[in-house]
Write a protein that holds these residues in place. Sequence first.
Motif, PDB file in Angstrom:
ATOM      1  N   THR A  73       0.833  -1.195   0.000  1.00 39.09           N
ATOM      2  CA  THR A  73       0.000   0.000   0.000  1.00 39.09           C
ATOM      3  C   THR A  73       0.871   1.248   0.000  1.00 39.09           C
ATOM      4  OG1 THR A  73      -1.730  -1.127   1.254  1.00 39.09           O
ATOM      5  CG2 THR A  73      -1.764   1.281   1.279  1.00 39.09           C
ATOM      6  N   PHE A  74       0.504   2.205  -0.851  1.00 37.09           N
ATOM      7  CA  PHE A  74       1.127   3.526  -0.890  1.00 37.09           C
ATOM      8  C   PHE A  74       0.033   4.532  -0.560  1.00 37.09           C
ATOM      9  CE2 PHE A  74       3.896   0.915  -3.356  1.00 37.09           C
ATOM     10  CZ  PHE A  74       5.166   1.441  -3.169  1.00 37.09           C
ATOM     11  N   ASP A  75       0.132   5.176   0.587  1.00 38.02           N
ATOM     12  CA  ASP A  75      -0.944   6.034   1.069  1.00 38.02           C
ATOM     13  C   ASP A  75      -0.397   7.364   1.600  1.00 38.02           C
ATOM     14  OD1 ASP A  75      -3.380   6.998   2.007  1.00 38.02           O
ATOM     15  OD2 ASP A  75      -3.372   5.734   3.794  1.00 38.02           O
ATOM     16  N   GLY A  76      -0.900   8.460   1.023  1.00 35.33           N
ATOM     17  CA  GLY A  76      -0.566   9.785   1.530  1.00 35.33           C
ATOM     18  C   GLY A  76       0.864  10.229   1.300  1.00 35.33           C
ATOM     19  N   ASN A  77       1.489   9.743   0.256  1.00 34.77           N
ATOM     20  CA  ASN A  77       2.856  10.158  -0.075  1.00 34.77           C
ATOM     21  C   ASN A  77       2.806  11.379  -0.977  1.00 34.77           C
ATOM     22  OD1 ASN A  77       4.367   7.780   1.117  1.00 34.77           O
ATOM     23  ND2 ASN A  77       2.863   6.773  -0.180  1.00 34.77           N
ATOM     24  N   GLU A  78       3.894  12.165  -0.991  1.00 39.53           N
ATOM     25  CA  GLU A  78       3.880  13.424  -1.731  1.00 39.53           C
ATOM     26  C   GLU A  78       5.257  13.754  -2.295  1.00 39.53           C
ATOM     27  OE1 GLU A  78       2.707  18.085  -0.855  1.00 39.53           O
ATOM     28  OE2 GLU A  78       2.161  16.530   0.565  1.00 39.53           O
ATOM     29  N   ALA A  79       5.244  14.274  -3.529  1.00 42.73           N
ATOM     30  CA  ALA A  79       6.476  14.722  -4.177  1.00 42.73           C
ATOM     31  C   ALA A  79       6.126  15.735  -5.254  1.00 42.73           C
ATOM     32  CB  ALA A  79       7.217  13.543  -4.786  1.00 42.73           C
ATOM     33  N   LEU A  80       7.134  16.351  -5.803  1.00 43.72           N
ATOM     34  CA  LEU A  80       6.955  17.274  -6.911  1.00 43.72           C
ATOM     35  C   LEU A  80       6.331  16.544  -8.097  1.00 43.72           C
ATOM     36  CD1 LEU A  80       7.765  20.193  -7.944  1.00 43.72           C
ATOM     37  CD2 LEU A  80       9.795  19.092  -8.869  1.00 43.72           C
ATOM     38  N   ALA A  81       6.824  15.358  -8.428  1.00 47.40           N
ATOM     39  CA  ALA A  81       6.282  14.479  -9.476  1.00 47.40           C
ATOM     40  C   ALA A  81       6.407  13.041  -8.994  1.00 47.40           C
ATOM     41  CB  ALA A  81       7.037  14.662 -10.789  1.00 47.40           C
ATOM     42  N   GLY A  82       5.422  12.211  -9.347  1.00 49.32           N
ATOM     43  CA  GLY A  82       5.423  10.834  -8.852  1.00 49.32           C
ATOM     44  C   GLY A  82       5.198  10.816  -7.360  1.00 49.32           C
ATOM     45  N   GLY A  83       3.984  11.162  -6.938  1.00 48.33           N
ATOM     46  CA  GLY A  83       3.675  11.279  -5.506  1.00 48.33           C
ATOM     47  C   GLY A  83       4.121  10.085  -4.682  1.00 48.33           C
ATOM     48  N   ALA A  84       3.933   8.874  -5.198  1.00 47.59           N
ATOM     49  CA  ALA A  84       4.375   7.663  -4.497  1.00 47.59           C
ATOM     50  C   ALA A  84       5.643   7.099  -5.117  1.00 47.59           C
ATOM     51  CB  ALA A  84       3.271   6.608  -4.512  1.00 47.59           C
ATOM     52  N   ILE A  85       5.649   6.943  -6.468  1.00 46.11           N
ATOM     53  CA  ILE A  85       6.771   6.295  -7.155  1.00 46.11           C
ATOM     54  C   ILE A  85       7.179   7.092  -8.390  1.00 46.11           C
ATOM     55  CG2 ILE A  85       7.521   4.229  -8.420  1.00 46.11           C
ATOM     56  CD1 ILE A  85       5.493   2.637  -6.766  1.00 46.11           C
ATOM     57  N   TYR A  86       8.480   7.243  -8.572  1.00 48.17           N
ATOM     58  CA  TYR A  86       9.035   7.795  -9.807  1.00 48.17           C
ATOM     59  C   TYR A  86       9.896   6.707 -10.423  1.00 48.17           C
ATOM     60  CZ  TYR A  86      10.765  11.315 -13.069  1.00 48.17           C
ATOM     61  OH  TYR A  86      11.049  12.038 -14.206  1.00 48.17           O
ATOM     62  N   ASN A  87       9.464   6.222 -11.595  1.00 47.57           N
ATOM     63  CA  ASN A  87      10.179   5.161 -12.305  1.00 47.57           C
ATOM     64  C   ASN A  87      10.958   5.792 -13.456  1.00 47.57           C
ATOM     65  OD1 ASN A  87      10.880   2.538 -13.257  1.00 47.57           O
ATOM     66  ND2 ASN A  87       9.161   2.596 -14.680  1.00 47.57           N
ATOM     67  N   ASP A  88      12.259   5.890 -13.313  1.00 49.60           N
ATOM     68  CA  ASP A  88      13.119   6.551 -14.295  1.00 49.60           C
ATOM     69  C   ASP A  88      13.851   5.510 -15.131  1.00 49.60           C
ATOM     70  OD1 ASP A  88      14.896   8.172 -15.693  1.00 49.60           O
ATOM     71  OD2 ASP A  88      15.488   9.326 -13.931  1.00 49.60           O
ATOM     72  N   ARG A  89      13.320   5.211 -16.327  1.00 51.51           N
ATOM     73  CA  ARG A  89      13.914   4.295 -17.295  1.00 51.51           C
ATOM     74  C   ARG A  89      14.083   2.872 -16.793  1.00 51.51           C
ATOM     75  NH1 ARG A  89      18.922   7.771 -18.218  1.00 51.51           N
ATOM     76  NH2 ARG A  89      18.291   8.403 -16.146  1.00 51.51           N
ATOM     77  N   GLY A  90      13.233   2.468 -15.877  1.00 50.92           N
ATOM     78  CA  GLY A  90      13.304   1.109 -15.359  1.00 50.92           C
ATOM     79  C   GLY A  90      12.053   0.322 -15.672  1.00 50.92           C
ATOM     80  N   GLN A  91      11.950  -0.839 -15.039  1.00 48.67           N
ATOM     81  CA  GLN A  91      10.772  -1.671 -15.181  1.00 48.67           C
ATOM     82  C   GLN A  91      10.077  -1.767 -13.839  1.00 48.67           C
ATOM     83  OE1 GLN A  91      10.827  -5.190 -17.636  1.00 48.67           O
ATOM     84  NE2 GLN A  91       9.706  -6.331 -16.085  1.00 48.67           N
ATOM     85  N   LEU A  92       8.794  -1.388 -13.828  1.00 46.71           N
ATOM     86  CA  LEU A  92       7.981  -1.409 -12.621  1.00 46.71           C
ATOM     87  C   LEU A  92       6.844  -2.390 -12.822  1.00 46.71           C
ATOM     88  CD1 LEU A  92       6.965  -0.251  -9.889  1.00 46.71           C
ATOM     89  CD2 LEU A  92       5.804   1.528 -11.212  1.00 46.71           C
ATOM     90  N   ALA A  93       6.713  -3.348 -11.914  1.00 42.29           N
ATOM     91  CA  ALA A  93       5.613  -4.307 -11.972  1.00 42.29           C
ATOM     92  C   ALA A  93       4.920  -4.334 -10.618  1.00 42.29           C
ATOM     93  CB  ALA A  93       6.130  -5.697 -12.328  1.00 42.29           C
ATOM     94  N   THR A  94       3.579  -4.279 -10.648  1.00 44.05           N
ATOM     95  CA  THR A  94       2.822  -4.326  -9.410  1.00 44.05           C
ATOM     96  C   THR A  94       1.772  -5.425  -9.487  1.00 44.05           C
ATOM     97  OG1 THR A  94       1.055  -2.791 -10.049  1.00 44.05           O
ATOM     98  CG2 THR A  94       3.070  -1.824  -9.137  1.00 44.05           C
ATOM     99  N   GLU A  95       1.493  -6.033  -8.333  1.00 46.02           N
ATOM    100  CA  GLU A  95       0.418  -7.002  -8.221  1.00 46.02           C
ATOM    101  C   GLU A  95      -0.243  -6.820  -6.861  1.00 46.02           C
ATOM    102  OE1 GLU A  95      -0.408 -11.799  -8.520  1.00 46.02           O
ATOM    103  OE2 GLU A  95       1.546 -11.016  -9.089  1.00 46.02           O
ATOM    104  N   ASN A  96      -1.555  -6.571  -6.892  1.00 42.80           N
ATOM    105  CA  ASN A  96      -2.328  -6.348  -5.665  1.00 42.80           C
ATOM    106  C   ASN A  96      -1.768  -5.185  -4.841  1.00 42.80           C
ATOM    107  OD1 ASN A  96      -3.900  -8.659  -6.297  1.00 42.80           O
ATOM    108  ND2 ASN A  96      -2.353  -9.961  -5.348  1.00 42.80           N
ATOM    109  N   VAL A  97      -1.576  -4.057  -5.493  1.00 47.51           N
ATOM    110  CA  VAL A  97      -1.050  -2.871  -4.819  1.00 47.51           C
ATOM    111  C   VAL A  97      -2.118  -1.773  -4.841  1.00 47.51           C
ATOM    112  CG1 VAL A  97       0.742  -1.090  -4.847  1.00 47.51           C
ATOM    113  CG2 VAL A  97       1.325  -3.454  -5.376  1.00 47.51           C
TER     114      VAL A  97
END
Length: 188
Positions: free
Chosen positions: A32-56
């Motif tokens: 769970t990602f809840d109430g996170n904050e940033a300039l961009a990508g409040g929870a996650i910033y994926n920079d040229r990578g591979q992101l996989a999620t399951e039941n998130v």
Amino acid sequence: QVVNCEFRANAAASYGGAVYSLISDLYLENSTFDGNEALAGGAIYNDRGQLATENVTFAANVADERNGGSVYSLMGTMHLFNATFYNNTAKSGGAVYNEEGDLTMSHSIFYENVADWNGGAVYNHYGNIHASNCSMTDNLVYHKGGAIHNHYGNVDVDVMRRLAVPGSLGAFVGATLLTALSGPTAKL
């Protein structure tokens, strides 16, 4: 690999309120990602990578000055399976912002996400989207594309439920805006 974790109320002055992933593989499961904050990508910033999620679950994350309320992916690959995005906010891409990458969404739910500018739930900029068995409901944008805003990208939507129905509202242009498609035509 990140399994059975909670990321709550984290903040970054620039990118990725909870996680910044640079040219890496990141697999998230049952988290769970809840109430996170940033300039961009409040929870996650994926920079040229591979992101996989399951039941998130991504809830109440904020990109306070830019894009991707929950996830911003720059020239990366994203696979979102059985993900839930709700109550996330950004300038564009209330839940997800995909820039020049590949986004696959399957069995995922997007609801009550808000974007100030474009893409209440998802903004696709020069990227590719494949979506199947997803639900987009009650997302809000103040300009274009209450559910998805596609800007010079490719969209293949199979069995998308409730994509362009009441609830995903755009102030000026309807629930889904597909602009300047290149390559394959969008399938709705």
